[in-house]
Design a protein around this motif. Structure first.
Motif, mmCIF file in Angstrom:
data_model
loop_
_atom_site.group_PDB
_atom_site.id
_atom_site.type_symbol
_atom_site.label_atom_id
_atom_site.label_comp_id
_atom_site.label_asym_id
_atom_site.label_seq_id
_atom_site.Cartn_x
_atom_site.Cartn_y
_atom_site.Cartn_z
ATOM 1 N N GLN A 107 -31.828 12.825 -45.321
ATOM 2 C CA GLN A 107 -31.736 11.404 -44.977
ATOM 3 C C GLN A 107 -30.572 11.147 -44.023
ATOM 4 O OE1 GLN A 107 -34.277 9.505 -45.988
ATOM 5 N NE2 GLN A 107 -34.972 11.379 -47.001
ATOM 6 N N LEU A 108 -29.399 11.700 -44.349
ATOM 7 C CA LEU A 108 -28.230 11.479 -43.497
ATOM 8 C C LEU A 108 -28.445 12.098 -42.124
ATOM 9 C CD1 LEU A 108 -25.318 10.463 -43.171
ATOM 10 C CD2 LEU A 108 -24.533 12.665 -44.058
ATOM 11 N N GLY A 109 -28.971 13.322 -42.098
ATOM 12 C CA GLY A 109 -29.176 14.003 -40.820
ATOM 13 C C GLY A 109 -30.094 13.236 -39.897
ATOM 14 N N PHE A 110 -31.175 12.693 -40.443
ATOM 15 C CA PHE A 110 -32.100 11.938 -39.601
ATOM 16 C C PHE A 110 -31.456 10.652 -39.089
ATOM 17 C CE2 PHE A 110 -35.129 8.413 -39.346
ATOM 18 C CZ PHE A 110 -35.839 8.830 -38.242
ATOM 19 N N LEU A 111 -30.814 9.899 -39.972
ATOM 20 C CA LEU A 111 -30.210 8.634 -39.555
ATOM 21 C C LEU A 111 -29.075 8.851 -38.558
ATOM 22 C CD1 LEU A 111 -30.211 6.782 -42.981
ATOM 23 C CD2 LEU A 111 -31.618 6.234 -40.989
ATOM 24 N N LEU A 112 -28.259 9.891 -38.778
ATOM 25 C CA LEU A 112 -27.197 10.197 -37.817
ATOM 26 C C LEU A 112 -27.782 10.570 -36.466
ATOM 27 C CD1 LEU A 112 -24.553 12.273 -39.832
ATOM 28 C CD2 LEU A 112 -24.471 9.864 -39.199
ATOM 29 N N SER A 113 -28.801 11.432 -36.474
ATOM 30 C CA SER A 113 -29.408 11.854 -35.211
ATOM 31 C C SER A 113 -29.924 10.663 -34.422
ATOM 32 C CB SER A 113 -30.556 12.834 -35.483
ATOM 33 O OG SER A 113 -30.072 14.053 -36.002
ATOM 34 N N THR A 114 -30.566 9.749 -35.098
ATOM 35 C CA THR A 114 -31.107 8.569 -34.424
ATOM 36 C C THR A 114 -29.994 7.748 -33.783
ATOM 37 O OG1 THR A 114 -32.926 8.472 -36.010
ATOM 38 C CG2 THR A 114 -32.480 6.481 -34.754
ATOM 39 N N GLU A 115 -28.934 7.490 -34.536
ATOM 40 C CA GLU A 115 -27.839 6.671 -34.008
ATOM 41 C C GLU A 115 -27.055 7.397 -32.917
ATOM 42 O OE1 GLU A 115 -25.347 4.444 -36.568
ATOM 43 O OE2 GLU A 115 -26.899 4.127 -38.075
ATOM 44 N N ILE A 116 -26.883 8.713 -33.077
ATOM 45 C CA ILE A 116 -26.130 9.473 -32.073
ATOM 46 C C ILE A 116 -26.841 9.442 -30.722
ATOM 47 C CG2 ILE A 116 -25.464 11.831 -31.424
ATOM 48 C CD1 ILE A 116 -24.750 12.228 -34.442
ATOM 49 N N TRP A 117 -28.167 9.561 -30.735
ATOM 50 C CA TRP A 117 -28.872 9.480 -29.453
ATOM 51 C C TRP A 117 -28.812 8.057 -28.892
ATOM 52 C CZ3 TRP A 117 -29.733 12.775 -25.906
ATOM 53 C CH2 TRP A 117 -30.553 12.437 -24.819
ATOM 54 N N TYR A 143 -31.984 17.784 -31.677
ATOM 55 C CA TYR A 143 -31.989 17.005 -32.919
ATOM 56 C C TYR A 143 -31.943 15.504 -32.644
ATOM 57 C CZ TYR A 143 -31.102 21.427 -35.274
ATOM 58 O OH TYR A 143 -31.207 22.712 -35.732
ATOM 59 N N ALA A 144 -30.920 15.063 -31.917
ATOM 60 C CA ALA A 144 -30.717 13.621 -31.759
ATOM 61 C C ALA A 144 -31.847 12.973 -30.953
ATOM 62 C CB ALA A 144 -29.375 13.359 -31.096
ATOM 63 N N GLU A 145 -32.144 13.525 -29.785
ATOM 64 C CA GLU A 145 -33.172 12.909 -28.941
ATOM 65 C C GLU A 145 -34.557 13.025 -29.561
ATOM 66 O OE1 GLU A 145 -34.675 12.948 -24.273
ATOM 67 O OE2 GLU A 145 -33.604 14.689 -25.086
ATOM 68 N N SER A 146 -34.819 14.137 -30.246
ATOM 69 C CA SER A 146 -36.166 14.403 -30.748
ATOM 70 C C SER A 146 -36.437 13.810 -32.126
ATOM 71 C CB SER A 146 -36.411 15.911 -30.798
ATOM 72 O OG SER A 146 -35.522 16.529 -31.712
ATOM 73 N N ALA A 147 -35.448 13.142 -32.747
ATOM 74 C CA ALA A 147 -35.668 12.547 -34.069
ATOM 75 C C ALA A 147 -36.815 11.534 -34.011
ATOM 76 C CB ALA A 147 -34.389 11.860 -34.560
ATOM 77 N N ASN A 148 -37.673 11.597 -35.002
ATOM 78 C CA ASN A 148 -38.867 10.758 -35.044
ATOM 79 C C ASN A 148 -38.512 9.330 -35.443
ATOM 80 O OD1 ASN A 148 -41.331 9.550 -35.389
ATOM 81 N ND2 ASN A 148 -42.111 11.030 -36.864
ATOM 82 N N ARG A 149 -38.438 8.431 -34.467
ATOM 83 C CA ARG A 149 -38.046 7.052 -34.741
ATOM 84 C C ARG A 149 -39.084 6.285 -35.551
ATOM 85 N NH1 ARG A 149 -34.518 9.888 -31.774
ATOM 86 N NH2 ARG A 149 -32.695 8.686 -31.180
ATOM 87 N N LYS A 150 -40.292 6.813 -35.649
ATOM 88 C CA LYS A 150 -41.347 6.095 -36.364
ATOM 89 C C LYS A 150 -41.092 6.022 -37.870
ATOM 90 C CE LYS A 150 -44.992 7.140 -33.013
ATOM 91 N NZ LYS A 150 -46.314 7.779 -32.795
ATOM 92 N N VAL A 151 -40.256 6.921 -38.393
ATOM 93 C CA VAL A 151 -40.033 6.939 -39.844
ATOM 94 C C VAL A 151 -38.653 6.396 -40.222
ATOM 95 C CG1 VAL A 151 -41.610 8.863 -40.187
ATOM 96 C CG2 VAL A 151 -39.180 9.340 -39.796
ATOM 97 N N ILE A 152 -37.979 5.767 -39.256
ATOM 98 C CA ILE A 152 -36.615 5.315 -39.531
ATOM 99 C C ILE A 152 -36.578 4.261 -40.634
ATOM 100 C CG2 ILE A 152 -36.630 3.524 -37.738
ATOM 101 C CD1 ILE A 152 -33.653 4.202 -37.268
ATOM 102 N N GLN A 153 -37.611 3.405 -40.708
ATOM 103 C CA GLN A 153 -37.591 2.352 -41.719
ATOM 104 C C GLN A 153 -37.562 2.928 -43.127
ATOM 105 O OE1 GLN A 153 -37.197 -0.899 -40.964
ATOM 106 N NE2 GLN A 153 -36.903 -1.209 -43.163
ATOM 107 N N SER A 154 -38.310 4.021 -43.342
ATOM 108 C CA SER A 154 -38.324 4.610 -44.684
ATOM 109 C C SER A 154 -36.971 5.213 -45.031
ATOM 110 C CB SER A 154 -39.419 5.673 -44.788
ATOM 111 O OG SER A 154 -39.173 6.756 -43.904
ATOM 112 N N SER A 155 -36.297 5.805 -44.047
ATOM 113 C CA SER A 155 -34.975 6.370 -44.312
ATOM 114 C C SER A 155 -33.937 5.291 -44.551
ATOM 115 C CB SER A 155 -34.540 7.276 -43.153
ATOM 116 O OG SER A 155 -35.287 8.469 -43.137
ATOM 117 N N LEU A 156 -34.041 4.185 -43.834
ATOM 118 C CA LEU A 156 -33.115 3.079 -44.069
ATOM 119 C C LEU A 156 -33.323 2.481 -45.462
ATOM 120 C CD1 LEU A 156 -33.236 1.294 -40.591
ATOM 121 C CD2 LEU A 156 -31.289 2.521 -41.576
#
Length: 400
Positions: free
Chosen positions: A254-264, A289-302
């Motif tokens: 969870q942390l890795g995905f959310l960080l990657s999204t924000e870092i990009w 990692y950061a650019e390729s993170a799947n933004r479509k699933v961000i709501q579930s991680s949040l």
């Protein structure tokens, strides 16, 4: 410069332009340094990156946290090195070198507040300010045998601090002693210490103990016994504290995905427009990692983050503290740091443990409690949100 040049041990400072205190105050007689992602007026904030330096201008004012410390009587000793773009937990910078870990010279200092931890552990500053997003204060504090503090998220101003992943970024403190840490916390939080123990019990987080290297467990046992002698204790897994599916691996994901999204979100446009010079490792992480993170699933991680935060808050609101080893592995040896090592399990294990505080927004303090074969070992404590000053009082009482 070769990113994995093991001989490239460097001074922890980027610059040593000192600033005298503005006025006497709580920090009289104490010297400090700040990480090079925190603005100092008329000096380019380097971010551990020549590409950043070449595309940005000097700030015209100091970061608020620097102003607070100068107004409280602290003497500014200079700016300390950081991992490139603060994007690592290791402490190796391919452009500027690896600050010395003075407590274990053959080991990495940990990052990304590597220079800040090195300066404090070397006795070059009484305390230092760094930043912590996914463990960048806590890991180097543990590796270098100093006190480290990540605050309740938002409790300390980040005005004048370069962003990495804003909903996780915090200013943090590294200090030689708990008493110094307490003084600095009082200044940055604008809150007095009550000196009382507001906590009813300590919960050992079993997941983290089960993951930890046997050498670490053996050396922290006396500290755990001391806690058991003076506090009511219990041992629970994260699944028992929060939800059945929660463990450190899930937290890392969870942390890795959310960080990657924000870092990009932070760096993407700059990278595409400016095409800055980057090390091969950081370039790979940003694109891979950061650019390729799947933004479509961000709501579930949040939603998962919010649910975890609520569960931890509910557990801690009755005056409980979580306790666990700060890192589950000893600081890696310098000669271990290879591309294969960085692609292995060290970082996911370290981030999974640090995700407890990062995802729950709670304060965490790490204390140097032992050494294993000459390598410092830290023990961490987490309290409920906003209980930062009570937590440092507890830790100082425990350390007497």
């Amino acid at each position: 410069m070769n990113q994995f040049d093991k001989t490239n041990i460097s001074d922890p400072f980027v610059s040593k332009n000192t600033i005298e205190p503005y006025s006497p105050g709580e920090l009289n007689g104490l010297s400090f340094a700040v990480k090079d992602n925190i603005d100092v007026a008329n000096e380019i904030t380097g971010y551990g990156s020549p590409g950043w330096i070449n595309t940005h201008s000097e700030p015209v004012v100091n970061a608020i946290c620097l102003e607070q410390l100068l107004n409280a009587g602290g003497k500014f000793q200079g700016k300390t090195k950081s991992d490139e773009l603060a994007y690592s937990l290791i402490g190796v910078n391919s452009f500027y070198g690896t600050p010395l870990n003075p407590k274990a010279p053959d080991r990495v200092p940990g990052g990304s507040s590597s220079g800040s931890a090195s300066a404090v552990a070397s006795g070059l500053a009484d305390f230092a300010i760094g930043t912590d997003t996914g463990g960048s204060i806590r890991v180097p504090a543990s590796n270098c045998g100093v006190w480290g503090y990540r605050p309740s998220h938002g409790a300390i101003s980040v005005s004048g601090v370069l962003a990495l992943a804003p909903s996780f970024d915090t200013v943090g403190i590294l200090a030689q002693t708990g008493k110094i840490l307490e003084k600095v916390m009082q200044v940055l939080l604008a809150e007095n210490s009550n000196g009382s123990n507001a906590f009813s019990s300590v919960c050992f987080v079993d997941d983290v103990f089960q993951m930890s290297d046997r050498q670490i467990l053996d050396k922290i046992t006396p500290s755990l016994n001391k806690i058991s002698d003076i506090c009511k204790v219990q041992t629970l897994k994260l699944a028992e504290i929060t939800d059945p599916h929660v463990n450190c691996n899930w937290l890392f994901e969870q942390l890795g995905f959310l960080l990657s999204t924000e870092i990009w979100n932070t760096f993407g446009a700059w990278i595409k427009n400016e095409k800055p010079e980057l090390s091969s490792g950081v370039e790979y992480n940003l694109h891979g990692y950061a650019e390729s993170a799947n933004r479509k699933v961000i709501q579930s991680s949040l939603c998962a983050k919010k649910a975890f935060q609520n569960k931890i808050s509910n557990f801690l609101c009755g005056g409980k503290i979580l306790c666990f080893p700060t890192t589950v592995d000893l600081a890696p040896r310098l000669d271990e740091i290879t591309p294969d090592f960085l692609a292995g399990e060290y970082i996911p294990r370290a981030m999974g443990v640090n995700a407890i505080s990062s995802l729950s927004c709670t304060p965490q303090i790490t204390i140097p409690v032992a050494e294993a074969n000459g390598v410092p070992v830290g023990l961490s404590f987490i309290s409920g949100y906003g209980q930062d000053m009570s937590l440092i009082s507890f830790c100082n009482q425990l350390n007497t």
